[in-house]
Each structure stands twice: as C-alpha cells, then as structure tokens.
Design a protein around this motif. Structure first.
Motif, short mmCIF file in Angstrom:
data_model
loop_
_atom_site.label_atom_id
_atom_site.label_comp_id
_atom_site.label_asym_id
_atom_site.label_seq_id
_atom_site.Cartn_x
_atom_site.Cartn_y
_atom_site.Cartn_z
N SER B 94 7.59 0.53 5.22
CA SER B 94 6.24 0.34 4.72
C SER B 94 5.45 1.66 4.73
N ALA B 97 6.21 3.23 1.54
CA ALA B 97 5.55 2.54 0.43
C ALA B 97 4.06 2.88 0.38
N ARG B 98 3.44 3.01 1.54
CA ARG B 98 2.02 3.35 1.56
C ARG B 98 1.79 4.74 0.97
N GLY B 101 2.78 4.69 -2.82
CA GLY B 101 1.75 3.96 -3.56
C GLY B 101 0.51 4.80 -3.74
N PHE B 102 0.16 5.53 -2.71
CA PHE B 102 -1.00 6.43 -2.77
C PHE B 102 -0.77 7.51 -3.83
N GLU B 105 -1.00 5.81 -7.26
CA GLU B 105 -2.33 5.27 -7.57
C GLU B 105 -3.35 6.38 -7.81
N HIS B 106 -3.22 7.48 -7.07
CA HIS B 106 -4.16 8.58 -7.24
C HIS B 106 -4.15 9.07 -8.69
N ASN B 109 -5.37 6.16 -11.13
CA ASN B 109 -6.82 5.92 -11.02
C ASN B 109 -7.63 7.03 -11.68
N TYR B 149 7.62 -0.05 -7.75
CA TYR B 149 6.17 0.06 -7.85
C TYR B 149 5.70 -0.26 -9.27
N THR B 152 6.15 -3.91 -10.17
CA THR B 152 5.09 -4.74 -9.56
C THR B 152 3.80 -4.61 -10.35
N GLU B 153 3.50 -3.41 -10.81
CA GLU B 153 2.27 -3.15 -11.56
C GLU B 153 2.39 -3.54 -13.03
N ILE B 208 0.40 12.13 6.34
CA ILE B 208 -0.89 12.21 5.66
C ILE B 208 -1.64 10.90 5.85
N GLU B 209 -2.85 11.02 6.32
CA GLU B 209 -3.65 9.82 6.57
C GLU B 209 -5.08 10.08 6.12
N GLY B 210 -5.64 9.15 5.39
CA GLY B 210 -6.99 9.34 4.89
C GLY B 210 -8.03 9.18 6.00
N GLU B 211 -9.24 9.63 5.68
CA GLU B 211 -10.33 9.54 6.66
C GLU B 211 -10.83 8.11 6.77
#
Lengths: 120, 215
Positions: B94, B97-98, B101-102, B105-106, B109, B149, B152-153, B208-211
């Motif tokens: 997972s 996948a996170r 996916g990021f 999606e970036h 989007n 991915y 799924t989309e 890498i982790e967002g704020e």
C-alpha cells in the motif's frame, strides 16, 4: 462511526480507505462520494461523523461543498486530503472551518495522528 | 521544427516562462531539434501548454505522458514505486500504491486545473524495463501498478512501450502528442541503473510524505 471519503478518483478513494484501515480505524462504516454534489446529498441525508474531502473535483469542489454544508448548518468534522497544498488553500480551508489539511502522499501514521481525535 | 523565439541581438533562444510551479525543472535549447527541451528527472513531473519537448531517460522507472488535445495542455511524470519493508521482493504494497497514486494524480490534476477534461485525456506509457543490478523486477512492478491504476480510473492507454530489458530515452511533444523513443545501449543502461538504484534507496530511506496542517 460513519466516515465519508470524497474524491473524484476511485483509485485515490480506495487508497484513502485502505490507509484508514492500516491506521487502525477498522470497523467503521465508510461511505464514498465522487464529487461535492453527490456528497452534499449524502451528508444532508445522513450526517457523517467525519468527512475526508479532496479539494479539486468536478461539479462541486471541496471548498464549495464545505460552504454548502456550513450554509445548511451541518457541521461534521471536515478535513481536506489534497494533492496540492498552497498557503492560500490552507488559509481558505482554515477560514471556512476545516479542521485539518493533509497533503498527499499521506501515511497510516499521519492519518492516525491527525484523525484519532475524531474517530473513536 | 523551430518552436522557440530567438533573441535578435544575442541570437540566443529566449526561454518562455514555465507554468507556475515548474521553475525547478531544468530546461535548455536543444540544437538538434531546435526546440526548448525540459528534462524530467526521477520523482519530477512537468506540464506545458507551449511547443516544447519534454525529455527523460527511463530504465525500470515509468513515465506517463498525458495530455488533453483540445485544451492544449500536457505533461510527463517520471516515477518508481518505493519497495518499503519488503525491499527484497518489492511486493505491491500500500505504501507503493500511495506514492504511485500521488505521482499519477499530481500530473492528471494539474492538467485538469488548466482546462483539461478527464474524458479527453490521451495517455501514453513508457519504461518499466528489467534492469540488471536492481533487486527483483521493479520494472514489472511499476508496470503492474500503473496499468491497474489507469484501469481503476477507467482511463484508456492509447500507446505504450513497456518492459523488456532496455533503457529508453523519451522525447514527448505535449502539444501534438508525438513521442520519440530511443532504445539505449548497455553502457548507458549501466549508468542509468546506478542512478535508479540511488533513487530507489532515497525513496526507502526518506519516504516522501506531505505536510499536515491542523486548524
């Protein structure tokens, strides 16, 4: 508890729901919506205990949804989970009454630390 | 093709401003193609509505080239899934996948933000090679992720050049959707594998982790 996950990406909704489980938030009812319009109908029908919402979505964005439920006087704990997180977005989210803004990519640990106060 | 305005006094091409947020992506004037070229490195993505080339070099990494031909906006990402705790096997977990996916999606989007429509997106995929010297077949793992991915989309893939044992240089023209793929030789592949191994290690050591902002 009833948790609502709102995102126009099905893949991202699945990732959010899986991360909720990995953060230890098992056993709760999780409902999904793919945009603000669908979410607003669902929130009016059954007020959720927590809302995790994307920012940019077609038909009705996350901030537009938050404004609509504020106007309705429905105030579930509401937070954004977004790809982009600028200062302007954070200021707007805070001013509108959002409780938090989690920028992707998130982790089970970040979900746990942020959401524990809202999920029993 | 000449897709650049030349400064008459210096005879040097003028680099038009990038779209906001992409200033850190290195761009240069490519003499052979006579076009401004943006080089996308592992972990980066680039978006343009101008006549530019977006280029990258791929081993086991994946690049998705995505555009909306009607809105005239398109871009390229370049990513690899982190292996996490099961680095030896690189199982599809997972955390991977996170991150993947990021990365997808970036780019999507941002295209939507500039007027793109999801139902018009034209998606081309490249990379995912099985490179010597990398543990497990991380290329195949990256391919499996990106295809799942997009399935799924419900976003269709219109062209792809994936897998195999070669590395690739990709030149993408976001305005026309044209892609030029050059298969690279073994010596270039060895250097690329070294860089990809460093990238993979950096993902594992400093995820890498967002704020998070609490209000």
């Amino acid at each position: 508890m009833n948790i609502m996950v709102i995102d126009d990406s099905l893949a991202m909704r699945l990732i959010v729901m899986k991360t909720l489980r990995e953060a230890g938030f098992d056993g709760h009812e999780i409902v999904q919506a793919e945009d603000g319009v669908q979410a607003l109908d669902m929130i009016r029908a059954a007020k959720p205990d927590l809302v995790l919402c994307d920012w940019n979505m077609p038909n009705m964005t996350g901030p537009e949804l938050l404004k609509a439920i504020n106007d309705d006087g429905i105030n579930p704990p509401f937070g954004f989970v977004t790809t982009e997180a600028t200062k302007e977005m954070k200021d707007k989210a805070s001013a509108m009454g959002a409780r938090f803004l989690i920028a992707k990519p998130f982790t089970p640990e970040s979900f746990k630390s942020t959401l524990s106060q809202y999920i029993n | 093709m000449n897709c650049c305005v030349v400064n008459n006094e210096t005879n040097q091409p003028k680099l038009p401003a990038t779209l906001p947020g992409f200033e850190s992506v290195k761009r240069y004037w490519d003499r052979s193609s006579k076009c401004i070229t943006a080089r996308v490195l592992p972990g980066q993505y680039y978006l343009s509505n101008k006549d530019e080339i977006i280029t990258t070099v791929l081993g086991s990494c994946i690049s998705a080239c995505i555009r909306d031909p009607v809105a005239g906006i398109g871009g390229m990402n370049h990513f690899m899934l982190p292996c996490g705790k099961n680095a030896g096997t690189c199982e599809h977990d997972s955390a991977a996948a996170r991150y993947g996916g990021f990365a997808m999606e970036h780019l999507i989007n941002d295209i939507l933000k500039y007027g793109g429509r999801r139902e018009r997106l034209e998606i081309k995929l490249f990379g995912g090679g099985k490179m010597l010297g990398l543990m497990a077949d991380v290329g195949q793992r990256n391919i499996t992720f990106v295809k799942e991915y997009l399935q799924t989309e419900t976003l269709p893939i219109v062209a792809q050049d994936l897998g195999g044992t070669c590395s690739r240089k990709i030149n993408y023209f976001p305005r026309s959707g044209r892609v030029m793929v050059k298969k690279l030789g073994l010596s270039q592949g060895i250097e690329l594998t070294r860089r990809e191994r460093e990238y993979l290690r950096s993902l594992e050591q400093a995820p890498i982790e967002g704020e998070i902002d609490l209000f």
